[in-house]
Design a protein around this motif. Structure first.
Motif, PDB file in Angstrom:
ATOM      1  N   VAL A 195       0.843  -1.200   0.000  1.00  0.00           N
ATOM      2  CA  VAL A 195       0.000   0.000   0.000  1.00  0.00           C
ATOM      3  C   VAL A 195       0.879   1.251   0.000  1.00  0.00           C
ATOM      4  O   VAL A 195       1.797   1.379   0.810  1.00  0.00           O
ATOM      5  N   ALA A 196       0.588   2.157  -0.919  1.00  0.00           N
ATOM      6  CA  ALA A 196       1.319   3.425  -0.965  1.00  0.00           C
ATOM      7  C   ALA A 196       0.828   4.321   0.170  1.00  0.00           C
ATOM      8  O   ALA A 196      -0.366   4.317   0.480  1.00  0.00           O
ATOM      9  N   GLU A 197       1.735   5.100   0.752  1.00  0.00           N
ATOM     10  CA  GLU A 197       1.348   5.951   1.887  1.00  0.00           C
ATOM     11  C   GLU A 197       0.239   6.947   1.511  1.00  0.00           C
ATOM     12  O   GLU A 197      -0.487   7.426   2.366  1.00  0.00           O
ATOM     13  N   GLY A 198       0.116   7.238   0.210  1.00  0.00           N
ATOM     14  CA  GLY A 198      -0.901   8.204  -0.241  1.00  0.00           C
ATOM     15  C   GLY A 198      -2.202   7.555  -0.684  1.00  0.00           C
ATOM     16  O   GLY A 198      -3.084   8.236  -1.221  1.00  0.00           O
ATOM     17  N   ALA A 199      -2.354   6.230  -0.450  1.00  0.00           N
ATOM     18  CA  ALA A 199      -3.591   5.554  -0.863  1.00  0.00           C
ATOM     19  C   ALA A 199      -4.749   6.012   0.022  1.00  0.00           C
ATOM     20  O   ALA A 199      -4.559   6.325   1.203  1.00  0.00           O
ATOM     21  N   LYS A 200      -5.941   6.054  -0.563  1.00  0.00           N
ATOM     22  CA  LYS A 200      -7.120   6.409   0.245  1.00  0.00           C
ATOM     23  C   LYS A 200      -8.346   5.632  -0.234  1.00  0.00           C
ATOM     24  O   LYS A 200      -8.427   5.254  -1.409  1.00  0.00           O
TER      25      LYS A 200
END
Ligand code: F6P
Length: 364
Positions: free
Chosen positions: A234-239
Motif C-alpha cells: 500500500v502506498a502511503e498516499g492511498a485512500k
C-alpha cells in the motif's frame, strides 16, 4: 585561472544517488577547468554563505555511499525563510542575500539537485532573480514530469521488493495478511513496481481509490484456492473511495507540510475486524531512502551530474536534465516541477498486473 565558477547543492529529502551526482558534477567541472563550490545543507547554506571549493579529495569514495556529503534540508525556502520566534514561525524574504552570496563568490551557475520543492525554488530564482540554474531530478517517488526516471527510484524499488519477499515467508508460515506501507507521497510508482516485482496480491495506489470490501474479496478468493495468506503493498498516499488521506501530522515550515502515514495500519485493522484473519502492517519508511544506490541509480546519477555541468559549459541555463529513451536531454526548469507525475490508471503496467490477478481494490 579557472574558466568559470559553478556551485552545487542538494535540497529536500535525501535519496540514494545524491553522492554519485555530486561526484559526477565535481569531477566533470574540475576536468573542464571550472571551480565548483559545494553548498552545505541545501538552500540554508546559500542563505548563510556556507560553501567551500570542492576538490577530488572531497568526492573520493562517495559513489556507493547513501545520503549526501553536502547535507540537505527540506526547509529553508529563500523566498519564505521560516524562523521560529517566540514559539511561532515568522517568514522572511532572503532572495537578495542569495544573490549577494552567489555574486561574492563569482558563481555563474547553480546546480540544484532536488525534487519538486527544490526545483520550484530553483525555477523561481531564475525567473525572479536572474540566477542561472540547472536542475537535477531527484526523488525516490519518481513523480517528476518531463523525465522518465528520477534517480533514487530504482534503489527504493529494490529495497521495497526485498521487503515484500521477506514478508511472504512470514505471512505464509502464520497464515496472515501482511501489508507493507511504502513511500511515494501522492504517486504510486514505488508501490506499483515493488508490488509486481514482489508478487503482491493487492496493490493500493493513490491514483486508484480502494474499497476495503474488494480487498477482502481478493483475500477470501485466495483462501478458497488454499492460499491462506495474502500480501498487500500500500502506498502511503492511498485512500478509500470517497475517503481521506492518512495524515501522520502537519509540519510547519517544511516544503511539504503534510506528513503522510498510517494507511497500512488502518487497512489491516479493518481486515482483521471484518474477517477475523490475523493481519499485520510493516511501514518501510526511511529504509527506502537510506543506504547504497543500485548500479542503475549510480549510472543515472553520474550521467545527470555530467550533463548538468555540460549545460553550464554550454550556457544552456534554466533547464533540468532529464532521461528520454536512454538519452540525457534538457527541459525548461519552469516545466520540470510544475505538477506531479502520477501513475496513469489505464497504463499498460496496471493492465498487466490485473491480468495476473493482482487486485487494486477497485473491482466490483
Ligand atoms: O519525497 C520523498 C519522500 O521520502 C516521500 O516518499 C515521503 O512522503 C517524504 O519524502 C517524507 O519526507 P520527510 O523527510 O519530510 O519525512
Amino acid at each position: 585561472m579557472a574558466k568559470g565558477t559553478l556551485a552545487v547543492l542538494t535540497g529536500g529529502g535525501d535519496c540514494p544517488g545524491l553522492n554519485a551526482v555530486i561526484r559526477g558534477v565535481v569531477k566533470s567541472a574540475l576536468k573542464n577547468g571550472y571551480d565548483i563550490y559545494g553548498i552545505q545543507n541545501g538552500f540554508n547554506g546559500l542563505i548563510n554563505d556556507q560553501m567551500k571549493l570542492m576538490t577530488y579529495e572531497d568526492i573520493s569514495g562517495i559513489l556507493p555511499r547513501g545520503g549526501t556529503v553536502l547535507g540537505t534540508t527540506n526547509r529553508d525556502n529563500p523566498f519564505k525563510f521560516a524562523v521560529e520566534e517566540d514559539g511561532k514561525f515568522v517568514y522572511y524574504d532572503k532572495r537578495d542575500t542569495v544573490v549577494e552570496n552567489l555574486k561574492k563568490h563569482g558563481i555563474e551557475a547553480l546546480i540544484v539537485i532536488g525534487g519538486d520543492g527544490s526545483l520550484n525554488i530553483a525555477a523561481e530564482l531564475s525567473l525572479e532573480c536572474g540566477v542561472n540554474v540547472i536542475g537535477v531530478p531527484k526523488t525516490i517517488d519518481n513523480d517528476l514530469p518531463c523525465t522518465e526516471r528520477t534517480f533514487g527510484f530504482d534503489t527504493a524499488m529494490e529495497v521495497a521488493t526485498e521487503a515484500v519477499d521477506r514478508l511472504h515467508t512470514t505471512a505464509e508460515s502464520h497464515h496472515r495478511v501482511m501489508a507493507l506501507e511504502v513511500m511515494g507521497r501522492y504517486a504510486g510508482w514505488i508501490a506499483l513496481h515493488s508490488g509486481i516485482a514482489g508478487g503482491a496480491d493487492v496493490i493500493l495506489l493513490p491514483e486508484i481509490p480502494y474499497n476495503i470490501d474488494a480487498v477482502i474479496a481478493k483475500i477470501r478468493e485466495r483462501i478458497s484456492h488454499g492460499k491462506l495468506f495474502s500480501i498487500i503493498v500500500v502506498a502511503e498516499g492511498a485512500k478509500p473511495i470517497g475517503g481521506e488521506l492518512s495524515v501522520a501530522r502537519m509540519v510547519e515550515g517544511s516544503f511539504e507540510p503534510i506528513r503522510l502515514g498510517g494507511v497500512g495500519a488502518k487497512i489491516v485493522d479493518e481486515i482483521e475486524a471484518k474477517t477475523g484473519i490475523e493481519s499485520r502492517c510493516t511501514v518501510l519508511g526511511y529504509l527506502q531512502r537510506g543506504g547504497s544506490p543500485t548500479p542503475f541509480d549510480r549510472v543515472l546519477s553520474t550521467r545527470y551530474g555530467v550533463a548538468a555541468v555540460e549545460a553550464c559549459i554550454n550556457k544552456n541555463y534554466n533547464v533540468m536534465v532529464s532521461l528520454h529513451h536512454d538519452e540525457i536531454l534538457t527541459v525548461p526548469i519552469g516545466k520540470a516541477a510544475e505538477k506531479v507525475r502520477l501513475v496513469p490508471s489505464d497504463s499498460s503496467i496496471i493492465r498487466a498486473a490485473r491480468q495476473i490477478g493482482i487486485s487494486f481494490g477497485d473491482e466490483e
